[in-house]
Design a protein around this motif. Structure first.
Motif, PDB file in Angstrom:
ATOM      1  N   PHE A  64     -10.724   3.554   9.234  1.00 52.59           N
ATOM      2  CA  PHE A  64      -9.382   3.066   8.936  1.00 52.59           C
ATOM      3  C   PHE A  64      -9.420   2.089   7.762  1.00 52.59           C
ATOM      4  O   PHE A  64      -8.597   2.152   6.848  1.00 52.59           O
ATOM      5  CB  PHE A  64      -8.788   2.375  10.166  1.00 52.59           C
ATOM      6  N   TRP A  65     -10.387   1.168   7.780  1.00 52.59           N
ATOM      7  CA  TRP A  65     -10.520   0.188   6.708  1.00 52.59           C
ATOM      8  C   TRP A  65     -10.706   0.879   5.360  1.00 52.59           C
ATOM      9  O   TRP A  65     -10.065   0.516   4.368  1.00 52.59           O
ATOM     10  CB  TRP A  65     -11.703  -0.734   6.991  1.00 52.59           C
ATOM     11  N   TYR A  66     -11.581   1.876   5.337  1.00 51.65           N
ATOM     12  CA  TYR A  66     -11.880   2.588   4.088  1.00 51.65           C
ATOM     13  C   TYR A  66     -10.633   3.225   3.511  1.00 51.65           C
ATOM     14  O   TYR A  66     -10.333   3.077   2.324  1.00 51.65           O
ATOM     15  CB  TYR A  66     -12.965   3.630   4.344  1.00 51.65           C
ATOM     16  N   HIS A  67      -9.883   3.943   4.354  1.00 50.72           N
ATOM     17  CA  HIS A  67      -8.700   4.645   3.848  1.00 50.72           C
ATOM     18  C   HIS A  67      -7.536   3.702   3.577  1.00 50.72           C
ATOM     19  O   HIS A  67      -6.742   3.942   2.661  1.00 50.72           O
ATOM     20  CB  HIS A  67      -8.282   5.727   4.842  1.00 50.72           C
ATOM     21  N   ALA A  68      -7.424   2.614   4.348  1.00 51.21           N
ATOM     22  CA  ALA A  68      -6.282   1.716   4.187  1.00 51.21           C
ATOM     23  C   ALA A  68      -6.478   0.709   3.066  1.00 51.21           C
ATOM     24  O   ALA A  68      -5.540   0.431   2.310  1.00 51.21           O
ATOM     25  CB  ALA A  68      -6.011   0.976   5.493  1.00 51.21           C
ATOM     26  N   TYR A  69      -7.681   0.171   2.925  1.00 50.52           N
ATOM     27  CA  TYR A  69      -7.873  -0.944   2.008  1.00 50.52           C
ATOM     28  C   TYR A  69      -8.789  -0.640   0.833  1.00 50.52           C
ATOM     29  O   TYR A  69      -8.698  -1.307  -0.203  1.00 50.52           O
ATOM     30  CB  TYR A  69      -8.413  -2.154   2.767  1.00 50.52           C
ATOM     31  N   THR A  70      -9.686   0.339   0.980  1.00 47.84           N
ATOM     32  CA  THR A  70     -10.559   0.689  -0.138  1.00 47.84           C
ATOM     33  C   THR A  70      -9.930   1.776  -1.000  1.00 47.84           C
ATOM     34  O   THR A  70      -9.817   1.630  -2.216  1.00 47.84           O
ATOM     35  CB  THR A  70     -11.938   1.162   0.372  1.00 47.84           C
ATOM     36  N   ARG A  71      -9.480   2.845  -0.366  1.00 43.20           N
ATOM     37  CA  ARG A  71      -8.832   3.917  -1.112  1.00 43.20           C
ATOM     38  C   ARG A  71      -7.331   3.696  -1.255  1.00 43.20           C
ATOM     39  O   ARG A  71      -6.685   4.346  -2.069  1.00 43.20           O
ATOM     40  CB  ARG A  71      -9.089   5.257  -0.425  1.00 43.20           C
ATOM     41  N   GLY A  72      -6.780   2.803  -0.445  1.00 47.94           N
ATOM     42  CA  GLY A  72      -5.358   2.490  -0.547  1.00 47.94           C
ATOM     43  C   GLY A  72      -4.448   3.628  -0.146  1.00 47.94           C
ATOM     44  O   GLY A  72      -3.359   3.799  -0.694  1.00 47.94           O
ATOM     45  N   GLN A  73      -4.884   4.431   0.835  1.00 47.79           N
ATOM     46  CA  GLN A  73      -4.083   5.575   1.258  1.00 47.79           C
ATOM     47  C   GLN A  73      -3.356   5.290   2.568  1.00 47.79           C
ATOM     48  O   GLN A  73      -3.371   6.089   3.499  1.00 47.79           O
ATOM     49  CB  GLN A  73      -4.965   6.819   1.412  1.00 47.79           C
ATOM     50  N   ARG A  74      -2.715   4.157   2.644  1.00 44.79           N
ATOM     51  CA  ARG A  74      -1.937   3.842   3.835  1.00 44.79           C
ATOM     52  C   ARG A  74      -0.622   4.595   3.775  1.00 44.79           C
ATOM     53  O   ARG A  74      -0.107   4.897   2.703  1.00 44.79           O
ATOM     54  CB  ARG A  74      -1.690   2.342   3.920  1.00 44.79           C
ATOM     55  N   PRO A  75      -0.019   4.911   4.926  1.00 46.41           N
ATOM     56  CA  PRO A  75       1.277   5.589   4.924  1.00 46.41           C
ATOM     57  C   PRO A  75       2.314   4.738   4.198  1.00 46.41           C
ATOM     58  O   PRO A  75       2.313   3.509   4.305  1.00 46.41           O
ATOM     59  CB  PRO A  75       1.618   5.709   6.423  1.00 46.41           C
ATOM     60  N   PRO A  76       3.198   5.346   3.408  1.00 44.36           N
ATOM     61  CA  PRO A  76       4.211   4.582   2.674  1.00 44.36           C
ATOM     62  C   PRO A  76       5.195   3.910   3.605  1.00 44.36           C
ATOM     63  O   PRO A  76       5.554   4.449   4.645  1.00 44.36           O
ATOM     64  CB  PRO A  76       4.904   5.646   1.819  1.00 44.36           C
ATOM     65  N   LYS A  77       5.627   2.719   3.223  1.00 44.48           N
ATOM     66  CA  LYS A  77       6.642   2.019   3.986  1.00 44.48           C
ATOM     67  C   LYS A  77       8.011   2.484   3.525  1.00 44.48           C
ATOM     68  O   LYS A  77       8.267   2.603   2.330  1.00 44.48           O
ATOM     69  CB  LYS A  77       6.498   0.504   3.805  1.00 44.48           C
ATOM     70  N   VAL A  78       8.900   2.734   4.439  1.00 44.10           N
ATOM     71  CA  VAL A  78      10.244   3.176   4.106  1.00 44.10           C
ATOM     72  C   VAL A  78      11.176   1.978   4.184  1.00 44.10           C
ATOM     73  O   VAL A  78      11.340   1.359   5.236  1.00 44.10           O
ATOM     74  CB  VAL A  78      10.727   4.288   5.064  1.00 44.10           C
ATOM     75  N   MET A  79      11.785   1.624   3.059  1.00 45.95           N
ATOM     76  CA  MET A  79      12.675   0.485   2.998  1.00 45.95           C
ATOM     77  C   MET A  79      14.057   0.876   3.521  1.00 45.95           C
ATOM     78  O   MET A  79      14.339   2.044   3.784  1.00 45.95           O
ATOM     79  CB  MET A  79      12.783  -0.022   1.544  1.00 45.95           C
ATOM     80  N   ASN A 100      16.823   1.121   2.052  1.00 44.73           N
ATOM     81  CA  ASN A 100      17.590   2.012   1.179  1.00 44.73           C
ATOM     82  C   ASN A 100      17.032   3.425   1.133  1.00 44.73           C
ATOM     83  O   ASN A 100      17.475   4.265   0.366  1.00 44.73           O
ATOM     84  CB  ASN A 100      17.633   1.437  -0.244  1.00 44.73           C
ATOM     85  N   GLY A 101      15.985   3.664   1.984  1.00 45.02           N
ATOM     86  CA  GLY A 101      15.418   5.011   2.080  1.00 45.02           C
ATOM     87  C   GLY A 101      14.314   5.291   1.102  1.00 45.02           C
ATOM     88  O   GLY A 101      13.741   6.375   1.086  1.00 45.02           O
ATOM     89  N   ILE A 102      14.011   4.337   0.235  1.00 38.97           N
ATOM     90  CA  ILE A 102      12.961   4.528  -0.763  1.00 38.97           C
ATOM     91  C   ILE A 102      11.608   4.200  -0.152  1.00 38.97           C
ATOM     92  O   ILE A 102      11.445   3.180   0.502  1.00 38.97           O
ATOM     93  CB  ILE A 102      13.217   3.623  -1.991  1.00 38.97           C
ATOM     94  N   SER A 103      10.642   5.083  -0.394  1.00 37.92           N
ATOM     95  CA  SER A 103       9.293   4.842   0.103  1.00 37.92           C
ATOM     96  C   SER A 103       8.588   3.867  -0.824  1.00 37.92           C
ATOM     97  O   SER A 103       8.705   3.938  -2.050  1.00 37.92           O
ATOM     98  CB  SER A 103       8.500   6.154   0.176  1.00 37.92           C
ATOM     99  N   LYS A 104       7.860   2.946  -0.199  1.00 36.19           N
ATOM    100  CA  LYS A 104       7.179   1.938  -1.013  1.00 36.19           C
ATOM    101  C   LYS A 104       5.889   1.527  -0.335  1.00 36.19           C
ATOM    102  O   LYS A 104       5.883   1.137   0.824  1.00 36.19           O
ATOM    103  CB  LYS A 104       8.095   0.714  -1.164  1.00 36.19           C
ATOM    104  N   ASN A 105       4.794   1.652  -1.055  1.00 37.85           N
ATOM    105  CA  ASN A 105       3.520   1.187  -0.547  1.00 37.85           C
ATOM    106  C   ASN A 105       3.357  -0.275  -0.899  1.00 37.85           C
ATOM    107  O   ASN A 105       3.597  -0.683  -2.044  1.00 37.85           O
ATOM    108  CB  ASN A 105       2.352   1.978  -1.152  1.00 37.85           C
ATOM    109  N   LYS A 106       3.003  -1.041   0.065  1.00 38.27           N
ATOM    110  CA  LYS A 106       2.853  -2.477  -0.152  1.00 38.27           C
ATOM    111  C   LYS A 106       1.502  -2.922   0.388  1.00 38.27           C
ATOM    112  O   LYS A 106       1.217  -2.735   1.550  1.00 38.27           O
ATOM    113  CB  LYS A 106       3.972  -3.237   0.550  1.00 38.27           C
ATOM    114  N   ALA A 107       0.696  -3.487  -0.452  1.00 39.77           N
ATOM    115  CA  ALA A 107      -0.615  -3.959  -0.012  1.00 39.77           C
ATOM    116  C   ALA A 107      -0.454  -5.170   0.843  1.00 39.77           C
ATOM    117  O   ALA A 107       0.341  -6.048   0.554  1.00 39.77           O
ATOM    118  CB  ALA A 107      -1.464  -4.294  -1.249  1.00 39.77           C
ATOM    119  N   GLU A 108      -1.246  -5.211   1.933  1.00 38.71           N
ATOM    120  CA  GLU A 108      -1.196  -6.346   2.858  1.00 38.71           C
ATOM    121  C   GLU A 108      -2.575  -6.967   2.932  1.00 38.71           C
ATOM    122  O   GLU A 108      -3.564  -6.296   2.949  1.00 38.71           O
ATOM    123  CB  GLU A 108      -0.710  -5.915   4.232  1.00 38.71           C
TER     124      GLU A 108
END
Length: 203
Positions: free
Chosen positions: A178-193, A195-203
């Motif tokens: 999970f760490w590798y895909h979420a924080y190293t490769r940055g492939q976390r599921p997009p956050k839906v705001m 207004n319906g726009i998908s947005k990836n936000k690093a945490e």
């Protein structure tokens, strides 16, 4: 969880356990009976945690119902039933005590999440929460693994030690994945705001 953690500590981990070969106390001493009660409470808490999955489904947050999430929450009640029935105490309870400590931080994070967007600026530490979980499973694996290097440890159910070691090792691998895909490769599921726009936000 904070209360359970204190009970684990007062039932042995801060009052006499050596963090080495701590066998199960089957006597009727107050300390042994307290540990039995703590183990039962921890066991029941695992069923309460299953509600996380129910709430995710009801809120249609299917992206959060991952294999890691379901496997983690579904395996614990079954394994702890055997533990609390046959070996409620000793070194086999270390991972339960450690898990309570981690859950204090985890549910604090979830609590901030529920307070609305105004508090989201305080959620920058999710990455470190995952780090804490990784440390937890590394400590579980090392602590249980030491039994195989002891000259003589008369723990009553060695099979439980293997199960706990396997549990710790598997979750260490799954959380590293999970760490590798979420924080190293940055492939976390997009956050839906909103207004319906998908947005990836690093945490």
């Amino acid at each position: 969880m904070n209360g359970l953690n204190m009970l684990f500590l007062m039932s042995g981990w801060a009052t006499g356990y050596s963090f080495g070969c701590d066998i199960v106390d089957y006597s009727s001493s107050p300390m042994a009976l307290r540990m039995v009660n703590v183990c039962w409470l921890y066991y029941f808490s695992k069923f309460i945690e299953l509600l996380d999955t129910v709430f995710f489904v009801l809120r249609k947050k299917n992206g959060q119902v991952t294999f890691l999430h379901v496997f983690h929450h579904s395996i614990m009640p079954w394994t702890w039933w055997f533990g609390v029935k046959f070996a409620p105490g000793g070194l086999g309870t270390f991972h339960g005590m450690l898990n309570c400590i981690v859950h204090i931080a985890m549910y604090s994070y979830y609590g901030l999440c529920t307070l609305g967007p105004a508090f989201h600026k305080y959620l920058w530490w999710k990455k470190y929460l995952t780090t804490l979980q990784l440390i937890q499973f590394l400590m579980v694996t090392i602590h249980i693994g030491q039994i195989y290097f002891m000259d003589n440890c008369p723990y009553q159910y060695p099979i439980f030690m293997f199960i706990i070691w396997l549990y710790g090792f598997l979750f260490l691998i799954l959380f590293l994945h999970f760490w590798y895909h979420a924080y190293t490769r940055g492939q976390r599921p997009p956050k839906v705001m909103k207004n319906g726009i998908s947005k990836n936000k690093a945490e």
